[in-house]
Design a protein around this motif. Structure first.
Motif, PDB file in Angstrom:
ATOM      1  N   GLY A 215      43.607 -32.272   5.558  1.00  0.00           N
ATOM      2  CA  GLY A 215      42.326 -31.572   5.593  1.00  0.00           C
ATOM      3  C   GLY A 215      41.203 -32.563   5.804  1.00  0.00           C
TER       4      GLY A 215
ATOM      5  N   MET B 286      36.678 -29.944   2.888  1.00  0.00           N
ATOM      6  CA  MET B 286      38.037 -29.787   2.331  1.00  0.00           C
ATOM      7  C   MET B 286      38.978 -30.943   2.681  1.00  0.00           C
TER       8      MET B 286
ATOM      9  N   VAL C 196      37.420 -22.218   0.589  1.00  0.00           N
ATOM     10  CA  VAL C 196      38.671 -22.395   1.327  1.00  0.00           C
ATOM     11  C   VAL C 196      39.121 -23.823   1.106  1.00  0.00           C
TER      12      VAL C 196
ATOM     13  N   PRO D 138      42.606 -26.888   1.815  1.00  0.00           N
ATOM     14  CA  PRO D 138      43.791 -27.168   2.627  1.00  0.00           C
ATOM     15  C   PRO D 138      45.054 -26.603   1.987  1.00  0.00           C
ATOM     16  N   ASP D 139      45.991 -26.228   2.818  1.00  0.00           N
ATOM     17  CA  ASP D 139      47.314 -25.826   2.345  1.00  0.00           C
ATOM     18  C   ASP D 139      48.127 -27.101   2.099  1.00  0.00           C
TER      19      ASP D 139
ATOM     20  N   THR E 269      50.199 -27.719   8.726  1.00  0.00           N
ATOM     21  CA  THR E 269      48.981 -27.654   7.918  1.00  0.00           C
ATOM     22  C   THR E 269      48.485 -26.212   7.913  1.00  0.00           C
TER      23      THR E 269
ATOM     24  N   ARG F  87      45.283 -23.385   5.809  1.00  0.00           N
ATOM     25  CA  ARG F  87      44.171 -23.204   4.886  1.00  0.00           C
ATOM     26  C   ARG F  87      44.527 -22.120   3.876  1.00  0.00           C
TER      27      ARG F  87
ATOM     28  N   ILE G 287      45.082 -18.251   4.820  1.00  0.00           N
ATOM     29  CA  ILE G 287      43.941 -17.709   5.545  1.00  0.00           C
ATOM     30  C   ILE G 287      44.369 -16.640   6.539  1.00  0.00           C
TER      31      ILE G 287
END
Length: 554
Positions: free
Chosen positions: A19, A26, A57, A59-60, A439, A441, A452
């Motif tokens: 991110g 983020m 929001v 980062p995943d 990656t 969100r 997301i």
């Protein structure tokens, strides 16, 4: 479990941003070596207009979550939300120690307390300029300056060499609060050799310097002088130095400073806990403002980015319980507009100006200095550090591409243009992108974290765009309709314009065409009616709302 290919073996040093690379906000950065990982920063960004109900929001982190047993620690460069704001939401996925400076630790403790994690997280306070080891990594905080207290670059020393992770920085020669940039340590790192510099790119498009907080004081002072109404200054709540600046200006003009917004009070409390802002004049709350003459108060409020729940948005909408503004008052935006936040900010400004309230922004006067380096400051850093390679981060694609070009003009031999998910081998061998990992969100929806692109958020966006139509069917067990379908629409058409006769006839005809066995199948009946209604609305009105069918069997 997400797997790397052969690119991250036990004897390779890699950098993996999840991110903050290709975007502003983020931040989540990983360094890997010997099968172990460290994470630098774990932040959030603002929700967008297209994400109703979502405030932040992040980062995943699935890639590193799958390796949480090998994650040695989360190391926070400083206390801004885009660098530590996701810790309280994502830490349970890692359950690893966290390292931060005293001020960032004070902020984080308050966030952890909000979610009941204050006694679970192993939080280590790193002193100013402190050094510590985590597995194969030898980490040292390098004091820099930024728009928050105690910002740090991090020197990541390994057996292959040193990486300087700049974090967010600028060059403040005489900061009013806190320490100046540790130029000697940066030069020493450069003399010893820096393998790569992972560098802030936010203001690479801006010529010259970002400006000095001490110079800003005089400009803000002139805006307050001789005012007879209320003066409200809004800025980023985390900017404790700006709180100090505004407090001094207020005292100089015989005004009392009132803080409006819980996050401002949290920042001041954390700053005082870390040893700062202890000599400010007494601060007032918003409940005190009404007892003072209008020319005897200076208000410092949250909400400079148009956040709907922040103090200034409520004041602009005349919805704040204790603070009102009127014609002759002035609102000073001592901040910049973060990309993507323009619409809510201008909406708020228009509301204020319609009521005769003067608004001053950075376009009108010198009211803000950035916390990120412009080109002259970047060039100065390159002169001090002299890295072999630069990896631009903390910027959108246009910033990163320009930073690559600019770094070469500053004599940096090599640059890597990366994006979130890239696996960059730093050593041994040439520094280059060798792989990528997934990656994404995550959106904070209430107290839930959702991808997301989840069905829930996708459906909510669709409802916001196209509305919803509810259809109720009453049938007997054999599948015959016992009454005309009933309709209830929201956000579709003006009341009374739904062609009930046509819709009812369409639904009856489609249901009648089903076999007897299918009319007894609830799912088939609901889907048949739903499609019939959607086709008719599309044919007559070119509308595509969400259609929900409720079936009652009698």
């Amino acid at each position: 479990m997400t797997e790397l290919h052969d690119s991250q073996t036990d004897d390779e040093l890699v950098f993996v941003p999840l991110g903050g690379t290709g975007e502003i906000g983020m931040n989540l950065n990983l360094y890997g070596l010997d099968g172990k990982w460290i994470m630098l920063d774990l932040g959030v960004t603002f929700g967008e207009d297209g994400l109703p109900g979502v405030d932040v929001v992040m980062p995943d982190p699935t890639f590193i979550e799958d390796r949480h047993s090998d994650l040695l620690a989360i190391v926070l460069t400083h206390g801004h939300e885009d660098h530590l704001g996701a810790v309280q939401y994502l830490w349970p996925r890692f359950r690893c120690p966290v390292y931060a400076s005293p001020f960032a630790a004070a902020l984080l403790r308050r966030k952890l307390a909000e979610v009941g994690l204050e006694d679970e997280v192993e939080l280590h306070e790193v002193p100013i300029g402190g050094r510590f080891e985590l597995g194969p990594f030898d980490l040292e905080f390098v004091t820099v300056t930024h728009s928050i207290l105690e910002p740090n670059a991090v020197a990541v020393r390994t057996r292959y060499g040193t990486v300087l992770h700049t974090g967010d920085f600028k060059i403040e020669t005489a900061p009013p609060v806190g320490d100046a940039t540790d130029v000697d340590k940066l030069k020493a790192l450069g003399d010893a050799g820096v393998l790569a510099m992972v560098c802030d790119s936010t203001n690479v498009l801006q010529k010259g310097n970002s400006g000095q907080e001490a110079d800003l004081c005089d400009s803000l002072d002139a805006l307050v002088a001789d005012r007879t109404g209320r003066v409200l200054v809004t800025t980023f709540a985390s900017n404790a130095t700006r709180v100090n600046t505004v407090a001094r200006i207020a005292a100089r003009h015989g005004r009392h400073l009132a803080l409006v917004g819980r996050s401002l009070w949290r920042i001041v409390e954390a700053a005082r806990e870390a040893g700062y802002l202890r000599d400010l004049p007494p601060l007032l709350s918003d409940a005190d403002i009404g007892y003072l003459p209008r020319d005897k108060v200076l208000i410092l409020a949250t909400g400079s980015q148009g956040e709907p729940r922040a103090a200034l948005a409520k004041i602009a909408a005349e919805d704040h319980p204790n603070v009102t503004l009127e014609a002759g008052d002035v609102v000073v935006f001592s901040s910049k507009i973060i990309p993507g936040n323009g619409k809510p900010i201008y909406r708020m400004i228009n509301r204020l100006m319609k009521r005769g309230i003067e608004v001053v922004t950075e376009r009108d006067a010198f009211v803000h200095v950035s916390g990120h380096p412009a080109r002259d400051e970047l060039a100065q850093y390159y002169d001090w550090v002299r890295p072999s390679t630069v990896i631009p981060v903390h910027g959108e694609a246009r910033h990163l591409r320009e930073h690559v070009s600019f770094s070469r003009s500053c004599g940096v031999p090599h640059a890597v243009l990366a994006e979130n998910g890239d696996v960059i081998r730093l050593a041994p061998g040439p520094i280059e992108i060798v792989d990528s990992v997934p990656t994404g969100r995550l959106a904070l929806d209430g107290n839930m974290l959702l991808p997301i692109d989840s069905d829930v958020l996708r459906e909510r966006r669709r409802l916001m765009r196209e509305g919803v139509l509810f259809v109720t069917l009453v049938m007997d067990e054999s599948g015959d309709l016992l009454a005309d379908p009933k309709w209830r629409a929201q956000g579709v058409l003006i009341d009374g314009e739904i062609p009930e006769g046509g819709l009812a006839e369409m639904v009856r005809g489609n249901l009648k065409a089903l076999s007897a066995s299918k009319r007894r199948d609830d799912e088939v009946v609901r889907e048949t009616a739903r499609l019939a209604v959607r086709r008719e609305l599309r044919r007559v009105y070119d509308k595509r709302p969400t259609v929900t069918v409720e079936l009652v069997r009698i």
